[in-house]
Design a protein around this motif. Structure first.
Motif, PDB file in Angstrom:
ATOM      1  N   PRO A 198      10.548  43.910  30.200  1.00 14.45           N
ATOM      2  CA  PRO A 198      10.508  42.789  29.259  1.00 14.45           C
ATOM      3  C   PRO A 198      11.819  42.003  29.228  1.00 14.45           C
ATOM      4  CG  PRO A 198      10.837  44.820  28.068  1.00 14.45           C
ATOM      5  CD  PRO A 198      10.726  45.198  29.508  1.00 14.45           C
ATOM      6  N   VAL A 199      12.209  41.475  30.379  1.00 15.71           N
ATOM      7  CA  VAL A 199      13.432  40.668  30.476  1.00 15.71           C
ATOM      8  C   VAL A 199      13.029  39.391  31.192  1.00 15.71           C
ATOM      9  CG1 VAL A 199      15.749  40.526  31.421  1.00 15.71           C
ATOM     10  CG2 VAL A 199      14.877  42.726  30.643  1.00 15.71           C
ATOM     11  N   SER A 200      13.278  38.272  30.538  1.00 17.08           N
ATOM     12  CA  SER A 200      12.742  37.014  31.047  1.00 17.08           C
ATOM     13  C   SER A 200      13.804  36.234  31.823  1.00 17.08           C
ATOM     14  CB  SER A 200      12.263  36.200  29.854  1.00 17.08           C
ATOM     15  OG  SER A 200      11.746  34.996  30.303  1.00 17.08           O
ATOM     16  N   VAL A 201      13.704  36.300  33.154  1.00 14.58           N
ATOM     17  CA  VAL A 201      14.648  35.574  34.021  1.00 14.58           C
ATOM     18  C   VAL A 201      13.853  34.990  35.178  1.00 14.58           C
ATOM     19  CG1 VAL A 201      16.644  35.813  35.558  1.00 14.58           C
ATOM     20  CG2 VAL A 201      16.543  37.163  33.480  1.00 14.58           C
ATOM     21  N   LYS A 202      14.169  33.759  35.550  1.00 10.72           N
ATOM     22  CA  LYS A 202      13.515  33.210  36.742  1.00 10.72           C
ATOM     23  C   LYS A 202      14.561  32.577  37.666  1.00 10.72           C
ATOM     24  CE  LYS A 202      12.307  28.567  35.276  1.00 10.72           C
ATOM     25  NZ  LYS A 202      11.283  27.540  35.237  1.00 10.72           N
ATOM     26  N   PRO A 203      14.231  32.434  38.962  1.00  7.13           N
ATOM     27  CA  PRO A 203      15.214  31.874  39.900  1.00  7.13           C
ATOM     28  C   PRO A 203      15.253  30.349  39.854  1.00  7.13           C
ATOM     29  CG  PRO A 203      13.189  32.464  41.069  1.00  7.13           C
ATOM     30  CD  PRO A 203      12.983  32.865  39.623  1.00  7.13           C
ATOM     31  N   ILE A 204      16.441  29.796  39.897  1.00  6.88           N
ATOM     32  CA  ILE A 204      16.618  28.351  40.110  1.00  6.88           C
ATOM     33  C   ILE A 204      17.488  28.206  41.362  1.00  6.88           C
ATOM     34  CG2 ILE A 204      17.616  26.206  39.215  1.00  6.88           C
ATOM     35  CD1 ILE A 204      15.100  26.987  37.689  1.00  6.88           C
ATOM     36  N   ARG A 205      16.858  27.680  42.420  1.00  5.70           N
ATOM     37  CA  ARG A 205      17.577  27.609  43.711  1.00  5.70           C
ATOM     38  C   ARG A 205      18.722  26.606  43.645  1.00  5.70           C
ATOM     39  NH1 ARG A 205      14.075  26.050  48.917  1.00  5.70           N
ATOM     40  NH2 ARG A 205      14.187  23.958  48.022  1.00  5.70           N
ATOM     41  N   THR A 231      15.522  40.244  38.235  1.00  4.86           N
ATOM     42  CA  THR A 231      15.450  41.274  37.199  1.00  4.86           C
ATOM     43  C   THR A 231      14.039  41.442  36.635  1.00  4.86           C
ATOM     44  OG1 THR A 231      17.756  40.825  36.661  1.00  4.86           O
ATOM     45  CG2 THR A 231      16.493  42.016  34.998  1.00  4.86           C
ATOM     46  N   SER A 232      13.362  40.322  36.407  1.00  4.19           N
ATOM     47  CA  SER A 232      12.030  40.396  35.767  1.00  4.19           C
ATOM     48  C   SER A 232      10.978  41.052  36.641  1.00  4.19           C
ATOM     49  CB  SER A 232      11.539  38.986  35.431  1.00  4.19           C
ATOM     50  OG  SER A 232      12.390  38.386  34.511  1.00  4.19           O
ATOM     51  N   LEU A 233      11.254  41.200  37.923  1.00  2.00           N
ATOM     52  CA  LEU A 233      10.235  41.733  38.836  1.00  2.00           C
ATOM     53  C   LEU A 233      10.188  43.256  38.845  1.00  2.00           C
ATOM     54  CD1 LEU A 233      10.813  39.315  41.867  1.00  2.00           C
ATOM     55  CD2 LEU A 233       9.254  39.066  39.934  1.00  2.00           C
ATOM     56  N   ILE A 234      11.193  43.901  38.248  1.00  8.83           N
ATOM     57  CA  ILE A 234      11.230  45.371  38.247  1.00  8.83           C
ATOM     58  C   ILE A 234      10.160  45.884  37.281  1.00  8.83           C
ATOM     59  CG2 ILE A 234      12.686  47.353  37.635  1.00  8.83           C
ATOM     60  CD1 ILE A 234      15.072  45.539  38.587  1.00  8.83           C
ATOM     61  N   LYS A 235       9.483  46.945  37.687  1.00  9.44           N
ATOM     62  CA  LYS A 235       8.332  47.399  36.894  1.00  9.44           C
ATOM     63  C   LYS A 235       8.646  48.638  36.065  1.00  9.44           C
ATOM     64  CE  LYS A 235       4.786  45.060  38.867  1.00  9.44           C
ATOM     65  NZ  LYS A 235       3.530  44.922  39.478  1.00  9.44           N
ATOM     66  N   ILE A 236       7.937  48.706  34.943  1.00  7.72           N
ATOM     67  CA  ILE A 236       7.843  49.962  34.199  1.00  7.72           C
ATOM     68  C   ILE A 236       6.355  50.280  34.208  1.00  7.72           C
ATOM     69  CG2 ILE A 236       8.146  51.137  31.998  1.00  7.72           C
ATOM     70  CD1 ILE A 236      10.420  49.291  31.348  1.00  7.72           C
ATOM     71  N   GLY A 237       5.970  51.300  34.928  1.00  3.16           N
ATOM     72  CA  GLY A 237       4.535  51.557  35.100  1.00  3.16           C
ATOM     73  C   GLY A 237       3.911  50.376  35.818  1.00  3.16           C
ATOM     74  N   GLU A 238       2.865  49.819  35.228  1.00 10.77           N
ATOM     75  CA  GLU A 238       2.145  48.721  35.879  1.00 10.77           C
ATOM     76  C   GLU A 238       2.671  47.347  35.467  1.00 10.77           C
ATOM     77  OE1 GLU A 238      -0.257  49.067  38.288  1.00 10.77           O
ATOM     78  OE2 GLU A 238       0.538  51.100  38.101  1.00 10.77           O
ATOM     79  N   THR A 239       3.549  47.295  34.430  1.00  9.15           N
ATOM     80  CA  THR A 239       3.990  45.973  33.951  1.00  9.15           C
ATOM     81  C   THR A 239       5.456  45.737  34.308  1.00  9.15           C
ATOM     82  OG1 THR A 239       4.619  46.931  31.852  1.00  9.15           O
ATOM     83  CG2 THR A 239       2.422  45.948  31.954  1.00  9.15           C
ATOM     84  N   CYS A 240       5.851  44.456  34.235  1.00 11.39           N
ATOM     85  CA  CYS A 240       7.252  44.133  34.543  1.00 11.39           C
ATOM     86  C   CYS A 240       8.123  44.408  33.314  1.00 11.39           C
ATOM     87  CB  CYS A 240       7.365  42.666  34.935  1.00 11.39           C
ATOM     88  SG  CYS A 240       6.576  42.337  36.512  1.00 11.39           S
TER      89      CYS A 240
END
Ligand code: FAD
Ligand code: GLY
Length: 379
Positions: free
Chosen positions: A223-230, A212-221
């Protein structure tokens, strides 16, 4: 491409169940846009446990949130069966949390007193009672706690049911269409730019799991803070059915499926989006399996799966309207409990989108979900 009223980015359990809930509430012109095929990521890799007790040590508001969602499952499963003909195999046999070492026993003593003090259904089983409940467990088991209210579903069937619901009810499922960025006009979200072209919508929902956090608005990602945990998880396919309960220890869990498979999970690794299955994980999980039961020794591994749990900041899911934007919502970061939290997430977010915030679920649980945050911890 066509225009929609609501565009949901991500076709896992969270995005699909939200689409269904919105449709049930009378919303039309809904689309789910998916980078690959529907339901092939964390929601497929999961073990399907609905286990507030196994997963939470503390009896806090997050536990109550998980438990409220678990209680929604019987009705959810029945409704999906009626709507789609798909049985998601809700299994209410319960879970054992087993102790194999002295430290495990001490841990269970603490859990037991915490849980009984909170009025939770739990039974303290002796070694004999544990082996009576699960005769194939290792004789080195010392005792266990029995949680009658920890259940499981077959998450692959849940995905099938949710996908069928969408197909039967005119919800558009747009596959192989990665969302690269959102379409905005000032601070108003108006859909998404995808690999297949722009899709315009009145409301856009970010439900892209660990991505989710990788989706961009213009040049920035966003503002939703999620990271992957394998999470790596093994399955075995013995000829006989050895177990009936979910079984936890402090080193892993065992999930017996109705079709005879046994899942042994799972690692928790902060390694970004690396999809490798590793020999270390195989060793860790095989050791956990053998501790549960020597009968699993020598069985070939039927499958080794890898999934990316979406970790929201503080381990809390991110559900709600994205601050600083209009017509933009998020439902992500469900980490270890996304299958369990599917029905409550769908209900809460559908309510926000269609009726604004408020309502009894929000009153009760607003404190345990994070609003989408400014800080972005994408890997
Ligand atoms: P996902 O299922 O990952 O779906 C997100 C979707 O978004 C994916 O299909 C992805 O392709 C798509 N996407 C990503 N980026 C884009 C983009 N830019 N454009 C379009 N589409 C995009 N939970 C439980 O409750 N019980 C369990 O027993 C359990 N066991 C687990 C075991 C393992 C090994 C793992 C890894 C997880 C487990 N979980 C469990 C957690 C659960 O799987 C997740 O919390 C849940 O599946 C998250 O659902 P989701 O829809 O948010 O994410
Ligand atoms: N809830 C089990 C897992 O995430 O591995």
């Amino acid at each position: 491409m066509a225009n929609y009223d609501i565009l949901i980015v991500g076709g896992g359990v969270i995005g699909l169940s939200l689409a269904r809930e919105l449709d049930r509430l009378g919303q039309r012109r809904i689309a789910v846009v998916e980078r690959g095929r529907i339901g092939r990521e964390a929601s497929l890799a999961a073990a399907g446990m609905l286990a507030p007790n196994g997963e939470n040590e503390e009896i806090d508001d997050f536990f109550r949130f998980c438990d409220a969602s678990r209680k929604m499952y019987p009705e959810f499963a029945d409704a999906l069966l009626t709507e789609t003909g798909v049985d998601i195999e809700l299994d209410r046999t319960g879970a054992l949390f087993a102790a194999f070492t002295e430290e495990d026993s001490e841990h269970l003593t603490v859990r037991f007193s915490r849980q009984t003090a909170a009025g939770i259904s739990v039974e303290d089983l002796s070694q004999t009672e544990t082996l009576k409940a699960e005769p194939s467990l290792s004789r080195s088991v010392r005792s266990s706690l029995f949680f009658p209210d920890d259940w499981q579903v077959e998450n692959q069937k849940l995905l099938t049911a949710l996908e069928s619901y969408a197909l039967n009810n005119g919800i558009s499922l747009i596959e192989n269409a990665e969302v690269v960025s959102l379409i905005t006009n000032g601070n108003v979200a108006q859909g998404a730019n995808t690999a297949l072209g722009p899709i315009h919508a009145e409301v856009t929902v970010l439900a892209a799991g660990a991505w989710t956090s990788l989706i961009k608005i213009g040049e920035t990602c966003v503002p939703v803070s999620v990271k992957p945990i394998r999470g790596q998880i093994l399955s075995f396919a013995p000829q006989e059915r050895y177990f009936r309960h979910l079984i936890y220890s402090r080193r892993g869990y065992l999930v017996p499926r109705a079709d005879g498979r046994i899942l042994i999970g799972a690692t928790e690794e902060d390694v970004g989006f690396d999809r490798s299955s590793t020999p270390e994980a195989e060793r860790q999980l095989t050791n956990a399996a053998l501790e549960f039961s020597p009968t699993l020794a020598g069985l070939p591994i039927a499958a080794a799966c890898v999934g990316f749990r979406p970790f929201g900041e503080g381990g809390q899911p991110v559900i709600g309207e994205v601050p600083g934007f209009e017509h933009l919502y998020a439902a992500a970061g469900h980490f270890r409990n996304g299958i369990l939290l599917t029905p409550i997430t769908a209900q809460m977010l559908a309510q926000s989108i269609l009726q604004g915030s408020g309502g009894p679920l929000w009153e009760q649980f607003a404190g345990v979900v994070s609003p989408p945050a400014e800080k972005n911890t994408a890997a």
